[in-house]
Scaffold this active site. Structure first.
Site, mmCIF file in Angstrom:
data_model
loop_
_atom_site.group_PDB
_atom_site.id
_atom_site.type_symbol
_atom_site.label_atom_id
_atom_site.label_comp_id
_atom_site.label_asym_id
_atom_site.label_seq_id
_atom_site.Cartn_x
_atom_site.Cartn_y
_atom_site.Cartn_z
ATOM 1 N N GLU A 1 -5.159 2.170 -3.772
ATOM 2 C CA GLU A 1 -3.699 2.227 -3.855
ATOM 3 C C GLU A 1 -3.047 0.923 -3.420
ATOM 4 O O GLU A 1 -1.840 0.884 -3.208
ATOM 5 C CB GLU A 1 -3.189 3.398 -3.014
ATOM 6 C CG GLU A 1 -3.366 3.236 -1.495
ATOM 7 C CD GLU A 1 -4.709 3.766 -1.010
ATOM 8 O OE1 GLU A 1 -4.827 4.026 0.188
ATOM 9 O OE2 GLU A 1 -5.637 3.911 -1.832
ATOM 10 N N ASP B 1 -2.932 9.302 -9.894
ATOM 11 C CA ASP B 1 -3.059 8.230 -10.906
ATOM 12 C C ASP B 1 -1.710 7.919 -11.531
ATOM 13 O O ASP B 1 -1.383 6.754 -11.807
ATOM 14 C CB ASP B 1 -4.047 8.645 -11.991
ATOM 15 C CG ASP B 1 -5.485 8.679 -11.483
ATOM 16 O OD1 ASP B 1 -5.733 8.107 -10.390
ATOM 17 O OD2 ASP B 1 -6.341 9.264 -12.159
ATOM 18 N N HIS C 1 -5.640 14.393 -8.225
ATOM 19 C CA HIS C 1 -5.883 12.979 -8.543
ATOM 20 C C HIS C 1 -5.118 12.532 -9.783
ATOM 21 O O HIS C 1 -4.772 11.357 -9.906
ATOM 22 C CB HIS C 1 -7.384 12.728 -8.731
ATOM 23 C CG HIS C 1 -8.147 12.762 -7.446
ATOM 24 N ND1 HIS C 1 -8.215 11.683 -6.587
ATOM 25 C CD2 HIS C 1 -8.844 13.761 -6.844
ATOM 26 C CE1 HIS C 1 -8.945 11.999 -5.551
ATOM 27 N NE2 HIS C 1 -9.346 13.257 -5.668
ATOM 28 N N ASP D 1 0.856 -1.180 0.000
ATOM 29 C CA ASP D 1 0.000 0.000 0.000
ATOM 30 C C ASP D 1 0.899 1.240 0.000
ATOM 31 O O ASP D 1 1.898 1.301 0.730
ATOM 32 C CB ASP D 1 -0.898 -0.033 1.243
ATOM 33 C CG ASP D 1 -1.841 1.159 1.279
ATOM 34 O OD1 ASP D 1 -2.974 0.997 0.864
ATOM 35 O OD2 ASP D 1 -1.406 2.230 1.729
ATOM 36 N N ASN E 1 -3.000 12.757 -3.212
ATOM 37 C CA ASN E 1 -4.144 13.228 -4.003
ATOM 38 C C ASN E 1 -4.561 14.630 -3.571
ATOM 39 O O ASN E 1 -4.892 15.486 -4.410
ATOM 40 C CB ASN E 1 -5.321 12.264 -3.857
ATOM 41 C CG ASN E 1 -5.162 11.031 -4.725
ATOM 42 O OD1 ASN E 1 -4.485 11.072 -5.744
ATOM 43 N ND2 ASN E 1 -5.768 9.940 -4.304
#
Length: 563
Positions: A485, A459, A455, A442, A450
């Site tokens: 994630e 990404d 975002h 993670d 973010n």
């Protein structure tokens, strides 16, 4: 004039017989060829339409199953958080956590914590806080274990939201799980109610493309065949029992006394309580077969027109051939009657007419061959169209298969493909004792990335991490995006903890050493778990890896923890 022409076509004379023979022969030939071509085209068009219908239904069912499974798992994992297990259920931190969850997933109409007395303790915006809901079915069921409830109305909760449709009540689905203390005793219930509109929007998004033009209707049915959506069919329409359950589509008679081309796809959601929902796509049979009927009608008209033309040509030829024969017959009758001198056909004309008859037959034969060639060309064109559509369908199936197994953002395998692979690995462990390892990692503080960079930057971090995982693992290892994630790496035949830790540490170090665009340095926490012979299911391996990941987070992140 018409009566005279009809008398000439009397079947008892040569002219009439020849005309009828050629007309019937051409009509029969055209009908046989037309029926053959039409049957092939009909079968191919019906197969294409039915499979297209099933692909749409299957896509909607898979999308719905994936999202239902994610929400069910989210509630089960959230209730295992330490703040629920050991902390005070009145802690404001719990309320903030629930608010973040609701803001992240707007499909939640309500999410909250309920104590053992049935009183709502925590909820975003204090919605229903203080209310007694101990009699609610999902609360009673969650006291015994994780629970996923079927769609239902909720008057108390519906009053808090605007009505979507005037004649349609607001409906919800439930996700709940018991909150356990360190000794495994129930100390409360974590519950969530999701909007039914969320389910409808997912299903419609996967099936509405070209649905209006094809007169398609999407329905959602429960395990008993009752229609859950659309609401105007609820209670009046019943899903008929398939005659051939293994066939992806078939023609069924519904209880509205109409036949539909129907495809049924089961929503195979891995939820705590099986729902048994099914996505149903149906198209009125009249609309489904309309192109076939048009094709048949055009072939019949074409055959009749060509048969009439051939009959007219045959009549003209028969007229020219029969004249010397009729003249000879009159001469014979004159001889028989002896009432006048017979007049015989001119010998030169007789030879010339035979030559003309031969030329006419050759001309007619050439016309038949040309027409047969035209039919073959038409048949080849239809077969080419069928081949092209079949090839397009094959390409579409391949693309759907790729989309079903690959995560669209990162390019690695998706959760669905991972579930299938770990199930295979667990079955192989039971048969041949060939073990495997599992890494669950993670990105640390991903929400902050973010929030700070946007975002799109988040990404890009996920895409770059997918590349790093692929580059840092073996060809035989299986890399997939687990959700959000979180990523997983399946290590086949990994039975040595040191080997698994080495791979995990290599990945962790690679992430820490990489400069991510717009973000800079990023770290990741990794949980490692090895499969055991006493594991009841593959889920046990995932659970240990998940717990190890939580421990890595609790120990300060950017580290590897094995369990």
């Amino acid at each position: 004039m018409l009566l005279a022409w009809l008398r000439r076509l009397h079947p008892g004379n040569f002219r009439g017989r020849l005309t009828l023979w050629f007309g019937l022969l051409s009509l029969t030939t055209l009908l046989i060829v037309g029926l053959y071509v039409g049957r092939i085209a009909s079968l191919e068009l019906a197969e294409f339409g039915g499979r297209t219908l099933h692909i749409s239904a299957r896509s909607a069912a898979d999308l719905l199953a994936s999202n239902l499974s994610e929400r069910d798992r989210e509630i089960r994992l959230l209730r295992e958080s330490l703040v629920f297990a050991n902390g005070d259920l009145h802690n404001p931190e719990i309320g903030r956590m629930l608010t973040v969850r609701q803001q992240t997933h707007d499909e939640y109409a309500w999410i909250g914590v309920v104590d053992l007395h049935g009183t709502v303790l925590q909820a975003p915006k204090d919605l229903l806080v203080g209310n007694k809901i101990g009699h609610w079915p999902w609360y009673q069921a969650a006291l015994k274990g994780p629970y996923t409830g079927d769609v239902h109305e909720a008057q108390l909760l519906a009053e808090q939201f605007p009505q979507r449709a005037a004649k349609e009540p607001m409906r919800f689905i439930d996700f709940a799980a018991p909150i356990l203390d360190a000794q495994g005793r129930v100390r409360g219930v974590l519950g969530a109610q999701a909007h039914w509109d969320w389910v409808i929007d997912m299903a419609e998004a996967a099936t509405t493309q070209n649905a209006t033009q094809r007169q398609l209707e999407m329905l959602i049915a429960d395990v008993n065949g009752n229609i859950l959506y659309p609401f105007h069919h609820t209670g009046s329409l019943q899903l008929p029992k398939p005659v051939q359950p293994d066939k992806p589509y078939e023609i069924l008679r519904w209880n509205d006394d109409r036949d539909y081309l129907t495809s049924i796809a089961e929503v195979q959601a891995k939820t705590s309580t099986p729902l048994g929902w099914r996505i149903v796509l149906r198209q009125p049979l009249d609309d489904a077969v309309r192109p076939l009927r048009t094709l048949h009608r055009e072939l019949e008209i074409f055959g009749l027109v060509v048969a009439f033309v051939f009959a007219f040509i045959a009549y003209r030829l028969a007229t020219r051939v029969s004249q010397p024969i009729e003249q000879l017959a009159r001469a014979v009758r004159d001889v028989e009657r002896r009432d006048r001198l017979p007049v015989y056909p001119d010998e030169h004309k007789q030879i010339n007419e035979i030559r003309q008859l031969s030329a006419s037959i050759q001309s007619m034969t050439g016309a038949l061959l040309r027409h047969e060639k035209e039919l073959k060309t038409l048949n080849a064109s239809l077969e080419q169209q069928v081949h092209e559509r079949t090839e397009a369908l094959s390409i579409a199936n391949q693309e759907l298969e790729r989309l079903a197994t690959v995560d669209g953002l990162t390019g690695v395998h998706n959760r669905r493909h991972f579930d299938a692979r770990i199930k295979e690995a667990f079955q192989l462990l039971g048969r041949s004792e060939r073990g495997f390892g599992l890494l669950l990692l993670d990105i640390d503080h991903f929400k902050s990335i973010n929030d700070r960079h946007g975002h799109q930057a988040g990404d890009e971090v996920l895409r770059r991490l997918g590349q790093l995982l692929t580059q840092s693992t073996r060809v035989t290892d299986f890399v997939a995006r687990y959700g959000g994630e979180e990523f997983v790496v399946l290590l086949p035949e990994c039975t040595d903890p040191n080997e698994g830790s080495a791979v995990a540490e290599k990945i962790r170090a690679a992430v820490a050493a990489t400069d991510f665009p717009e973000v800079g340095q990023v770290t990741a926490s990794v949980g490692l778990s090895l499969a055991r012979k006493d594991d009841a299911s593959a889920e046990a391996v995932v659970t240990r890896a998940d717990q190890a990941l939580y421990e890595a987070k609790a120990q300060g992140r950017n580290r590897v923890v094995a369990r």
